[in-house]
Design an enzyme around this catalytic site. Sequence first.
Site, PDB file in Angstrom:
ATOM      1  CG  HIS A   1      44.585  48.675  38.079  1.00 28.70           C
ATOM      2  ND1 HIS A   1      43.737  48.764  39.544  1.00 28.70           N
ATOM      3  CD2 HIS A   1      43.696  48.844  36.990  1.00 28.70           C
ATOM      4  CE1 HIS A   1      42.573  49.061  38.683  1.00 28.70           C
ATOM      5  NE2 HIS A   1      41.998  48.675  37.221  1.00 28.70           N
TER       6      HIS A   1
ATOM      7  CB  ALA B   1      46.527  46.657  35.525  1.00 28.75           C
TER       8      ALA B   1
ATOM      9  CG  ASN C   1      61.734  56.827  34.084  1.00 35.16           C
ATOM     10  OD1 ASN C   1      62.089  56.144  34.711  1.00 35.16           O
ATOM     11  ND2 ASN C   1      61.946  58.356  35.070  1.00 35.16           N
TER      12      ASN C   1
END
Length: 449
Positions: free
Chosen positions: A360, A377, A383
């Site tokens: 999710h 979730a 990054n």
Amino acid sequence: MNNIHAIILAAGKGTRMNSTKPKVLQILSNNTLLEHVLSQVKTLCNKIHIAYGFEGKQVQQKINNPSINWVKQVKQLGTGHAVAQVMPYIEGNSISLILYGDVPLIKRSTLYDLINKTQQSGIALLSVILNNPTGYGRIIRNNKQIQAIVEQKDASNMQLNINEVNTGIMAINSQLLKQYLNEIDSRNTQGELYLTDIIACAAADKKTISSIISKNKFEVLGVNDKVQLAELERLFQKDQAIQFMKQGLGLKDPTRFDCRGTLTFGQNCEIDVNTLIKGKVALGNSTTIEPNCIIKNTIIGNHVSIFPNCVIEDAVIGEGVTIGPFVHIRPQTHIQTHAKIGNFVEIKKSTIGKNTKISHLSYVGDSTIGKNVNIGAGVITCNYDGVNKHQTIIADGAFIGSDSQLIAPIKIGKNAKIGAGSTITKSVSENQLSVSRTKQKNLKYRSKK
């Protein structure tokens, strides 16, 4: 076959397209109109010649084929004039196959039959029967023998009632073509050299003029504007879908399926409505794609289930994977066998290991995730630092709690656990539990007076 020269007429501007691109570079199912024609003649002919005009450099750059002989038609003075520009490059002991760059759905098999007819008689035309022949040149016959082709603007009222029309596509002995091009003139309402006038020359010369009547009127339809282009796109897509179905692909509705590239598939594959295939896509056995998906340049394994509203680009999907709904898988992603990618997940340039679940509302980018990992979730791999992208590595068996942020570069060890709501900035070793939260405060609630 004998020495075959293809002559493709592609000099027109296509004014009704209202485009800066020449007509032959308009797109039909991911390829230009001209590329569609070339795909059908390239294995039939010894040499291909293209008569070009408007934006010729743009056309040559797009096609980018050094084996093609490009011949410039400086002035557009008719189809006969266009072919005449090419004739100095045509060998006499050959057959000239004349086609049009804006008639993209012509079939190789039809052209093959036309060439065979020409080898027998010297001239062969491709005609078609139309319920409404308005705008087309009429085939004039006498005792079933072709005598002439009369253009719409030059036809008598009686000739206008004829419903067999000229498609413009023909094959002819090249020596005869050179001879008759020297005999035609521009004494017509357009003041142009009509290629079709060579038929009357041949008939006057007592030559037998063969013909093939196309069984599929769609293959000889030309394109003059964006409306016709869209109509032809639908015809092309439906025909392609029916061919896929005959090969075993299950399509819920062939009129609501688009393949703008190449599709290969195994047995028992099912694709629901409004799916778009782009580039090269391969499906394994027993794969299902539900409505409203876009799949581009992707290899998909056996027994994969793709739920509605997913976009998958330049990826490899392993056997038994489930994806979606509402998933975006971006380029350079490899999802290994039996992984689960759930609703509202985005994955970019990452490897997802066997049996891993990302169920999710997560973003995974520039990551390598091992097998049997659970991503809760709302997990985000952070990054990008504003300048560079950094990698996240999550080893086998790790558990990442909901609403966690992993600040790359970072490594989460084998069987490590991240507590829900954590922001992790340092690597976590194997079998460790890491929790990063501010201390909870419960404050007395003060009601408004």
